[in-house]
Design an enzyme around this catalytic site. Structure first.
Site, PDB file in Angstrom:
ATOM      1  N   TYR A 160     -37.182  21.329  57.312  1.00  0.00           N
ATOM      2  CA  TYR A 160     -38.192  20.294  57.050  1.00  0.00           C
ATOM      3  C   TYR A 160     -39.610  20.887  57.119  1.00  0.00           C
ATOM      4  O   TYR A 160     -40.449  20.648  56.233  1.00  0.00           O
ATOM      5  CB  TYR A 160     -38.011  19.188  58.086  1.00  0.00           C
ATOM      6  CG  TYR A 160     -38.864  17.963  57.884  1.00  0.00           C
ATOM      7  CD1 TYR A 160     -38.481  16.959  56.992  1.00  0.00           C
ATOM      8  CD2 TYR A 160     -40.041  17.786  58.599  1.00  0.00           C
ATOM      9  CE1 TYR A 160     -39.263  15.821  56.823  1.00  0.00           C
ATOM     10  CE2 TYR A 160     -40.822  16.655  58.435  1.00  0.00           C
ATOM     11  CZ  TYR A 160     -40.429  15.673  57.547  1.00  0.00           C
ATOM     12  OH  TYR A 160     -41.206  14.543  57.380  1.00  0.00           O
ATOM     13  N   LYS A 164     -42.676  21.068  54.269  1.00  0.00           N
ATOM     14  CA  LYS A 164     -43.952  20.373  54.454  1.00  0.00           C
ATOM     15  C   LYS A 164     -45.123  21.355  54.472  1.00  0.00           C
ATOM     16  O   LYS A 164     -46.230  21.025  54.032  1.00  0.00           O
ATOM     17  CB  LYS A 164     -43.903  19.522  55.727  1.00  0.00           C
ATOM     18  CG  LYS A 164     -42.863  18.403  55.657  1.00  0.00           C
ATOM     19  CD  LYS A 164     -43.082  17.492  54.466  1.00  0.00           C
ATOM     20  CE  LYS A 164     -42.110  16.337  54.383  1.00  0.00           C
ATOM     21  NZ  LYS A 164     -42.360  15.461  53.226  1.00  0.00           N
TER      22      LYS A 164
HETATM   23  P1  NAP Z   1     -37.636   6.793  54.813  1.00  0.00           P
HETATM   24  O1  NAP Z   1     -38.036   5.520  55.480  1.00  0.00           O
HETATM   25  O2  NAP Z   1     -36.378   7.466  55.211  1.00  0.00           O
HETATM   26  O3  NAP Z   1     -37.613   6.528  53.211  1.00  0.00           O
HETATM   27  C1  NAP Z   1     -37.295   7.592  52.358  1.00  0.00           C
HETATM   28  C2  NAP Z   1     -37.522   7.165  50.931  1.00  0.00           C
HETATM   29  O4  NAP Z   1     -37.243   8.298  50.063  1.00  0.00           O
HETATM   30  C3  NAP Z   1     -36.601   6.036  50.491  1.00  0.00           C
HETATM   31  O5  NAP Z   1     -37.304   5.235  49.578  1.00  0.00           O
HETATM   32  C4  NAP Z   1     -35.471   6.796  49.781  1.00  0.00           C
HETATM   33  O6  NAP Z   1     -34.808   5.994  48.797  1.00  0.00           O
HETATM   34  C5  NAP Z   1     -36.253   7.909  49.122  1.00  0.00           C
HETATM   35  N1  NAP Z   1     -35.474   9.098  48.765  1.00  0.00           N
HETATM   36  C6  NAP Z   1     -34.760   9.909  49.578  1.00  0.00           C
HETATM   37  N2  NAP Z   1     -34.184  10.901  48.861  1.00  0.00           N
HETATM   38  C7  NAP Z   1     -34.547  10.711  47.578  1.00  0.00           C
HETATM   39  C8  NAP Z   1     -34.255  11.370  46.354  1.00  0.00           C
HETATM   40  N3  NAP Z   1     -33.491  12.485  46.326  1.00  0.00           N
HETATM   41  N4  NAP Z   1     -34.767  10.880  45.192  1.00  0.00           N
HETATM   42  C9  NAP Z   1     -35.539   9.755  45.201  1.00  0.00           C
HETATM   43  N5  NAP Z   1     -35.861   9.095  46.333  1.00  0.00           N
HETATM   44  C10 NAP Z   1     -35.363   9.558  47.498  1.00  0.00           C
HETATM   45  O7  NAP Z   1     -38.771   7.905  54.947  1.00  0.00           O
HETATM   46  P2  NAP Z   1     -40.297   7.788  55.449  1.00  0.00           P
HETATM   47  O8  NAP Z   1     -40.309   7.948  56.908  1.00  0.00           O
HETATM   48  O9  NAP Z   1     -40.954   6.627  54.817  1.00  0.00           O
HETATM   49  O10 NAP Z   1     -40.876   9.151  54.837  1.00  0.00           O
HETATM   50  C11 NAP Z   1     -41.542   9.189  53.587  1.00  0.00           C
HETATM   51  C12 NAP Z   1     -42.198  10.558  53.439  1.00  0.00           C
HETATM   52  O11 NAP Z   1     -43.122  10.747  54.514  1.00  0.00           O
HETATM   53  C13 NAP Z   1     -41.217  11.719  53.521  1.00  0.00           C
HETATM   54  O12 NAP Z   1     -41.625  12.742  52.640  1.00  0.00           O
HETATM   55  C14 NAP Z   1     -41.345  12.188  54.947  1.00  0.00           C
HETATM   56  O13 NAP Z   1     -40.982  13.529  55.090  1.00  0.00           O
HETATM   57  C15 NAP Z   1     -42.816  11.952  55.192  1.00  0.00           C
HETATM   58  N6  NAP Z   1     -43.186  11.822  56.597  1.00  0.00           N
HETATM   59  C16 NAP Z   1     -42.614  10.878  57.390  1.00  0.00           C
HETATM   60  C17 NAP Z   1     -42.999  10.786  58.725  1.00  0.00           C
HETATM   61  C18 NAP Z   1     -42.428   9.762  59.669  1.00  0.00           C
HETATM   62  O14 NAP Z   1     -42.679   9.859  60.877  1.00  0.00           O
HETATM   63  N7  NAP Z   1     -41.683   8.782  59.203  1.00  0.00           N
HETATM   64  C19 NAP Z   1     -43.968  11.664  59.221  1.00  0.00           C
HETATM   65  C20 NAP Z   1     -44.526  12.606  58.380  1.00  0.00           C
HETATM   66  C21 NAP Z   1     -44.128  12.675  57.063  1.00  0.00           C
HETATM   67  P3  NAP Z   1     -33.573   4.988  49.216  1.00  0.00           P
HETATM   68  O15 NAP Z   1     -34.200   3.798  49.899  1.00  0.00           O
HETATM   69  O16 NAP Z   1     -32.986   4.614  47.901  1.00  0.00           O
HETATM   70  O17 NAP Z   1     -32.676   5.764  50.123  1.00  0.00           O
END
Ligand code: NAP
Length: 252
Positions: A160, A164
């Protein structure tokens, strides 16, 4: 007027992973600021449909497209679909991402590759799918969602963290390549945000993390979405190549 600088009426945005969490909040914020949305997601039809319904209730257009952005051809089809539906593309938000946490000693090639393909190759795939259209328009904004982990590192997240950190280097290079085409390229690096992804972390670890955050709480998807909206808007017209940290002070 200051508020006009945050108005993106008439713009068209493609948001990957827009069905849940941070991507969902980004779709809703961009729509509320005036944009029409193409919402990509992987599997969760019902969640995507619910976001579409909310966007349409604001009077904006929303098209949902189920596609795996880790696959080059599927991403290219997204680019074609946005041109077919809307005839333009102003904003790309590379948000889709997954985590498959394991120490490197235990990490399988499948876990390594899935995260690289979903989080990093997707950024290449989707950017390739839209940049020729943006260059032809002589305008555009590309935002990719990095993470605090890309700058700080974390046990169990070599895959991961590599994606990033990769996004940050990609962003700086592409910002230089596309500046002469009036295309701005930036990243947002959230800290720990209350989403399904954070829900996979055990309670005791969550409490340890929270204790390291000077502002004393996890962030919300809406707080990240406001940073993305800022970078997309005319208010950020002279900002390119940056990674905006939004992490409650956990990493400075
Ligand atoms: P999340 O709630 O798990 O949602 C992930 C989203 O990505 C969902 O809409 C999922 O679609 C979609 N997705 C996953 N694999 C995919 C693929 N191969 N093709 C198209 N869509 C795909 O994640 P999140 O926490 O909102 O994270 C969003 C972004 O922010 C990510 O890049 C993550 O690394 C980054 N981020 C998150 C955090 C945190 O603390 N949450 C912190 C820093 C960065 P489905 O609903 O259809 O599964």
């Amino acid at each position: 007027m200051i508020k006009d600088l945050y108005d993106i009426s008439g713009k068209v945005a493609l948001v990957t992973g827009g069905s849940r969490g941070i991507g969902r909040a980004i779709c809703l914020a961009l729509a509320e600021a005036g944009a029409d949305i193409m919402l990509n997601y992987a599997r969760n039809d019902q969640a995507a449909y619910e976001v579409k319904r909310q966007i349409e209730s604001m009077g904006r257009k929303c098209v949902t497209v189920r596609a795996d952005v880790s696959k080059y051809e599927q991403a290219q089809n997204l680019g074609k679909a946005i041109m077919n539906h809307f005839g333009r593309i102003d904003i790309l938000v590379n948000n889709a991402g997954v985590n498959r946490d394991r120490t490197l000693r235990r990490m399988t090639p499948e876990q390594w590759n899935e995260v690289i393909q979903t989080n990093l190759n997707s950024v290449y795939n989707c950017t390739k799918a839209v940049i020729e259209y943006m260059i032809a328009q002589n305008s555009g904004v590309i935002i990719s969602i990095s993470s605090i982990i890309g700058e700080m590192g974390n046990i169990g997240q070599t895959n991961y963290a590599a994606t990033k950190a990769g996004i940050i280097g990609f962003t700086k290079s592409l910002a230089r390549e596309l500046a002469s085409h009036n295309i701005r390229v930036n990243a947002v690096a959230p800290g720990f945000i209350e989403t399904d992804m954070l829900g996979t972390v055990p309670e005791d670890i969550r409490n340890q993390i929270k204790a390291q955050i000077p502002l004393g709480r996890f962030g919300t998807p809406e707080e990240v979405a406001l940073s993305v909206l800022y970078l997309c808007s005319p208010a950020a017209s002279w900002i390119t190549g940056v990674t905006l940290r939004i992490n409650g002070g956990q990493y400075m």
